[in-house]
Structure formats: structure tokens, C-alpha cells
Write a protein that holds these residues in place. Structure first.
Motif, PDB file in Angstrom:
ATOM      1  N   VAL A   1      95.681   5.803 -10.717  1.00  0.00           N
ATOM      2  CA  VAL A   1      94.635   6.160  -9.758  1.00  0.00           C
ATOM      3  C   VAL A   1      95.150   5.829  -8.366  1.00  0.00           C
ATOM      4  CG1 VAL A   1      92.302   5.644  -8.938  1.00  0.00           C
ATOM      5  CG2 VAL A   1      92.755   5.770 -11.396  1.00  0.00           C
ATOM      6  N   GLU A   2      95.194   6.817  -7.509  1.00  0.00           N
ATOM      7  CA  GLU A   2      95.667   6.586  -6.142  1.00  0.00           C
ATOM      8  C   GLU A   2      94.543   5.928  -5.347  1.00  0.00           C
ATOM      9  OE1 GLU A   2      97.912   9.061  -2.561  1.00  0.00           O
ATOM     10  OE2 GLU A   2      97.530  10.011  -4.504  1.00  0.00           O
ATOM     11  N   TYR A   3      94.777   4.688  -4.948  1.00  0.00           N
ATOM     12  CA  TYR A   3      93.726   3.903  -4.294  1.00  0.00           C
ATOM     13  C   TYR A   3      94.366   2.827  -3.440  1.00  0.00           C
ATOM     14  CZ  TYR A   3      90.049   0.366  -3.753  1.00  0.00           C
ATOM     15  OH  TYR A   3      89.166  -0.555  -3.250  1.00  0.00           O
ATOM     16  N   THR A   4      93.860   2.679  -2.236  1.00  0.00           N
ATOM     17  CA  THR A   4      94.258   1.603  -1.335  1.00  0.00           C
ATOM     18  C   THR A   4      93.038   0.751  -1.058  1.00  0.00           C
ATOM     19  OG1 THR A   4      95.985   2.945  -0.297  1.00  0.00           O
ATOM     20  CG2 THR A   4      95.188   1.052   0.955  1.00  0.00           C
ATOM     21  N   LEU A   5      93.186  -0.569  -1.128  1.00  0.00           N
ATOM     22  CA  LEU A   5      92.068  -1.460  -0.859  1.00  0.00           C
ATOM     23  C   LEU A   5      91.449  -1.110   0.491  1.00  0.00           C
ATOM     24  CD1 LEU A   5      90.570  -3.957  -1.991  1.00  0.00           C
ATOM     25  CD2 LEU A   5      92.071  -5.359  -0.569  1.00  0.00           C
ATOM     26  N   GLY A   6      90.131  -0.900   0.487  1.00  0.00           N
ATOM     27  CA  GLY A   6      89.434  -0.453   1.686  1.00  0.00           C
ATOM     28  C   GLY A   6      88.974   0.988   1.576  1.00  0.00           C
ATOM     29  N   ASP A   7      89.600   1.756   0.657  1.00  0.00           N
ATOM     30  CA  ASP A   7      89.150   3.123   0.394  1.00  0.00           C
ATOM     31  C   ASP A   7      87.792   3.088  -0.301  1.00  0.00           C
ATOM     32  OD1 ASP A   7      91.552   4.024   1.395  1.00  0.00           O
ATOM     33  OD2 ASP A   7      92.385   4.632  -0.549  1.00  0.00           O
ATOM     34  N   ASP A   8      87.154   4.243  -0.402  1.00  0.00           N
ATOM     35  CA  ASP A   8      85.931   4.373  -1.191  1.00  0.00           C
ATOM     36  C   ASP A   8      86.252   3.974  -2.632  1.00  0.00           C
ATOM     37  OD1 ASP A   8      83.717   5.165  -2.666  1.00  0.00           O
ATOM     38  OD2 ASP A   8      83.451   7.051  -1.569  1.00  0.00           O
ATOM     39  N   PRO A   9      85.595   2.952  -3.171  1.00  0.00           N
ATOM     40  CA  PRO A   9      85.947   2.462  -4.513  1.00  0.00           C
ATOM     41  C   PRO A   9      85.457   3.349  -5.652  1.00  0.00           C
ATOM     42  CG  PRO A   9      84.104   1.209  -3.654  1.00  0.00           C
ATOM     43  CD  PRO A   9      84.551   2.126  -2.540  1.00  0.00           C
ATOM     44  N   GLU A  10      84.791   4.460  -5.343  1.00  0.00           N
ATOM     45  CA  GLU A  10      84.232   5.296  -6.404  1.00  0.00           C
ATOM     46  C   GLU A  10      85.288   5.767  -7.392  1.00  0.00           C
ATOM     47  OE1 GLU A  10      83.034   8.609  -8.721  1.00  0.00           O
ATOM     48  OE2 GLU A  10      84.488   8.784  -7.075  1.00  0.00           O
ATOM     49  N   VAL A  11      86.495   6.043  -6.875  1.00  0.00           N
ATOM     50  CA  VAL A  11      87.572   6.532  -7.737  1.00  0.00           C
ATOM     51  C   VAL A  11      87.980   5.475  -8.766  1.00  0.00           C
ATOM     52  CG1 VAL A  11      89.446   5.769  -6.203  1.00  0.00           C
ATOM     53  CG2 VAL A  11      89.789   7.738  -7.702  1.00  0.00           C
ATOM     54  N   VAL A  12      87.773   4.203  -8.450  1.00  0.00           N
ATOM     55  CA  VAL A  12      88.031   3.114  -9.387  1.00  0.00           C
ATOM     56  C   VAL A  12      86.813   2.878 -10.274  1.00  0.00           C
ATOM     57  CG1 VAL A  12      88.637   0.672  -9.606  1.00  0.00           C
ATOM     58  CG2 VAL A  12      89.613   2.028  -7.750  1.00  0.00           C
TER      59      VAL A  12
END
Length: 270
Positions: free
Chosen positions: A48-59
Motif C-alpha cells: 500500500v503506497e502510504y506516507t505518514l500524514g497522508d489520508d489514512p483511509e487507504v490503510v
């Protein structure tokens, strides 16, 4: 239905955890890189492409009744970590709202600072000195306040060692002081065994220490380690002085986990 294990920050430690738990749980790993997502897919892990601070919905879409392993350390050169802490607590809130069952937070024994000569157990007071350690304490406390809603495991890790990682390499050839300070280390193999128990069995709520059971002077240990690794040894002043510095006592935690650490002696780590 196979349990979801969501690991934020799929790096060095996560790689060992993923290999150990492959087939037992459905592993989802977050990474900031699209290329790393594709590489994880090749390993049978959903990236899952995610950087802390992004919208957490993808997680959060993966978190219903899942275990979330929070393994996103602040940058080593960060000095003002208010944003990091705020982003972590926002992710925790989102995870709780999404129905996460269990959060495991990879913390650090640096929360105790370095100005004590005491034997430190799991109930000892924290005394963070660095900004990173202060951020870890803030996140720990935030999580512990959620224990009426979810299971929370806080893992305070000593210095990490692995087959491809030993701190003696970064110390090679350097002139350093405080050779009489005690060493607190833990091997990745033992960390993985602990995580297998925490994730696969009944969650252990509260704080755990993951550290070896012996604590040689660093001025002796790192010189011996360098020689064993065939690298230039460091030079330490004060090695002949009486041992000083904190000792992380992990006996109770290993007993609680039902794990006998394979690398209980730092001399077995190289």
C-alpha cells in the motif's frame, strides 16, 4: 478467515517479520514508494503506497478486526517532531475508528534516557532526553490510553542487531568515550519470535522489553566484535572504569512471552 496484519513502514525489521509470518496471516505493508509496492507484491505481500500524514483511509480499509504493527520511526536527523507525533496519533485514531483489534507499537529503550545507572524494568519511569525519545513516549502514552477500546502492545527495543546489521560496523575506527557504559542489544531473530507470539497468540497488553540478558562494557564488546567481523576496531576511553549506564532488564518480558531468547548474550550476535 485469515487475520490481517498491517505493517506500516515496510523496511528492514518488517522484512524479517513478513518472512516469518508468511502463510499464517495476510500481510499488508505500507511504503512510500510505488516501486517497493510492486516488489512487495512479488513477495506475496499486498503493498500500500502510504506516507505518514497522508489520508489514512487507504490503510484503514484493511484494519477491521486486524493487527496493526506501527513501525514508522522518525527521521534520524529530525529535531522538531510535533508533526510526526500528531500524524501518528491521527493514524491511531483512524485505526480505532476502523475497528482495529490490536495495535503493536515498536518503541525504543531510549525512552529511559542515558543519565541513570539503574536496572530498568518495565515499570521504571521514562526520562527521554532526545526529541525522538520524547516523541516515542508521547505516542506510547496516547496508545496506552486506548486500552479500554483495543489491545495495545508496546515493545521497547534495545539496539537492533541482525545477520546483516551490527553497530560495530558504524563504530569502526572511531575514537569514543564512555567505554565503561553497558551494552543493551537485541537480535532480530528474538524480536521476530516475540512478535510471532504477540500477533499469533493472545495479545499482551502493556509494555514489554526486548533486550539481551547480559550487558558487557561497550569498550570491550565493540572491540571484540570488530575483531570477529574483521574490521578496524574502535578506540574507547574509560573502558577500565567501573561499569556504568542503564541496564535494560527483559527477564520478565521474555518469561511473559514464553520465549527463551536465542541471542541472550551479545557475544553470540557476531
Amino acid at each position: 478467515m485469515t487475520q490481517n496484519l498491517v505493517i506500516t513502514g515496510y523496511g528492514w525489521l518488517a522484512g524479517y517479520v513478513g518472512k516469518a509470518l508468511a502463510g499464517d496471516v495476510n500481510i499488508i505493508g505500507t511504503t512510500r514508494s510505488h516501486e517497493k509496492c510492486l516488489a512487495l507484491k512479488d513477495q506475496g505481500i499486498e503493498g500500500v503506497e502510504y506516507t505518514l500524514g497522508d489520508d489514512p483511509e487507504v490503510v484503514c480499509r484493511h484494519l477491521s478486526n486486524a493487527t496493526l504493527l506501527l513501525n514508522v520511526p522518525p527521521g534520524r536527523k529530525s529535531t522538531h517532531l510535533e508533526t510526526f507525533t500528531a500524524n501518528m496519533t491521527a493514524l491511531i485514531d483512524a485505526a480505532v475508528s476502523a475497528g482495529v483489534r490490536h495495535i503493536v507499537f515498536v518503541s525504543t529503550t531510549s525512552v529511559y534516557g542515558d543519565s541513570t545507572n539503574e536496572l530498568i524494568n518495565e515499570t521504571s519511569a521514562t526520562a527521554p532526553q532526545t526529541e525522538s525519545a520524547k516523541a516515542h513516549v508521547a505516542i506510547e502514552n496516547y496508545l496506552l490510553a486506548k486500552r479500554d477500546q483495543i489491545d495495545v502492545s508496546i515493545l521497547r527495543l534495545a539496539g537492533l542487531v541482525g545477520p546483516d546489521r551490527h553497530p560495530a560496523r558504524s563504530l569502526s575506527g572511531r575514537e569514543l568515550d564512555a567505554g565503561n557504559k553497558r551494552v543493551n542489544l537485541v537480535h532480530i531473530h528474538d524480536v521476530v519470535e516475540a512478535l510471532k507470539k504477540i500477533i499469533g497468540s493472545a495479545p499482551i497488553n502493556g509494555i514489554l522489553h526486548l533486550c539481551s540478558l547480559s550487558h558487557p562494557k561497550r569498550g570491550v564488546y565493540y572491540v571484540d566484535a570488530a575483531k570477529a567481523l574483521n574490521i578496524e576496531p574502535p578506540y574507547f576511553a574509560d573502558t577500565e572504569n567501573s561499569p556504568s549506564g542503564k541496564v535494560i532488564d527483559a527477564h520478565k518480558s521474555w518469561e511473559q512471552l514464553g520465549v527463551s531468547p536465542q541471542y541472550s548474550d551479545p557475544y553470540s550476535m557476531f
